[in-house]
Design an enzyme around this catalytic site. Structure first.
Site, mmCIF file in Angstrom:
data_model
loop_
_atom_site.group_PDB
_atom_site.id
_atom_site.type_symbol
_atom_site.label_atom_id
_atom_site.label_comp_id
_atom_site.label_asym_id
_atom_site.label_seq_id
_atom_site.Cartn_x
_atom_site.Cartn_y
_atom_site.Cartn_z
ATOM 1 N N HIS A 115 61.408 62.392 66.057
ATOM 2 C CA HIS A 115 61.952 62.756 64.741
ATOM 3 C C HIS A 115 62.397 61.483 64.015
ATOM 4 C CE1 HIS A 115 64.451 64.484 61.629
ATOM 5 N NE2 HIS A 115 63.839 65.628 61.848
ATOM 6 N N GLU B 271 56.365 65.186 58.508
ATOM 7 C CA GLU B 271 57.642 65.262 57.802
ATOM 8 C C GLU B 271 57.854 63.970 57.016
ATOM 9 O OE1 GLU B 271 60.519 68.120 59.870
ATOM 10 O OE2 GLU B 271 60.704 66.252 60.944
#
Ligand code: PGA
Length: 234
Positions: free
Chosen positions: A86, A157
């Site tokens: 992430h 993302e």
């Protein structure tokens, strides 16, 4: 359609209990993957269509690694998916090499990685984003077997979109999805970054989209219900 819920570092033990009651009332045909914080993983109880995920894993196997949680330990708690790489962790120093090792540890335990990739605003403005995407994907996939690549989930993302309310145009998302498909044709692809019940009908039209990774919305069961109903229209 896959909906992965990233609770990030939110919800105490008590709050998680209430949250789980609310989230298990969400009516859905889609596969949800709930990724609570490490401690709340132990408090998860199974409900319809919902798998258990983690937000991180150690790059090491079990052993003398203080503070780490290994893939084998996650597995023993029923974890079947795990977010890796992430951008909030990459910003804290996690490298492509670390991320590759984590993915390998997960596969050793039969846990499916959800590999997060995405460019910063500057990288998009300066036209570097395709190189960033290719590098973040291949630095992991080069170490995988064909069978492992086929099971990989990739979450695109854009960093500038996470928690900001800004989302790319569909053609921008599709351009990145196409790059991913060229490298790993059989992986599933999620979109993440400010996805919500208002913009989901638009993002749903993206070619190659297999689902979403939701941060903020994961904490709002009522809005999530509306979001899921709209994804089911796809
Ligand atoms: P967001 O976060 O949905 O709140 O933008 C997504 C993520 O960070 O995974």
């Amino acid at each position: 359609m896959i909906i992965a819920l990233n609770n990030k570092s939110n919800l105490t033990k008590q709050e998680f209990r209430e949250y789980q009651n609310a989230i298990s009332d969400v009516r859905t045909e889609v596969n949800m993957i709930l990724c609570p914080n490490m401690l709340n993983i132990a408090n998860f109880s199974t409900f319809n269509n919902c798998y258990l995920g983690a937000q991180n894993v150690s790059k090491y196997p079990n052993g003398a690694h203080t503070g780490e949680v290994s893939a084998e330990q996650l597995k023993s708690h029923g974890v079947s998916f795990c977010i890796v790489g992430h951008s909030e962790r990459r910003e804290d120093g996690e490298t492509d090499e670390d991320i590759k090792e984590k993915v390998l540890r997960l596969y050793e335990q039969g846990i499916i990685p959800i590999l997060c990739i995405g460019e910063s605003f500057r990288e998009r403005q300066e036209g570097e984003y395709t190189d960033v995407i290719i590098n973040e994907v291949t630095s992991v996939t080069d170490a995988l077997t064909e069978e492992q690549k086929n099971r990989l989930i990739i979450a695109y993302e854009p960093i500038w979109s996470i928690g900001t309310g800004m989302i790319p145009e569909n053609y921008e998302i599709e351009e990145v999805f196409r790059i991913i498909k060229q490298i790993v044709p059989n992986s599933k692809i999620l979109y993440g970054g400010s996805a919500n019940e208002k913009n989901v009908s638009t993002i749903n039209k993206c070619k190659y989209l297999d689902g979403y990774l939701l941060g903020g919305l994961s904490l709002k069961p009522q809005e999530l219900q509306v979001f899921i109903e709209k994804t089911e229209e796809k």
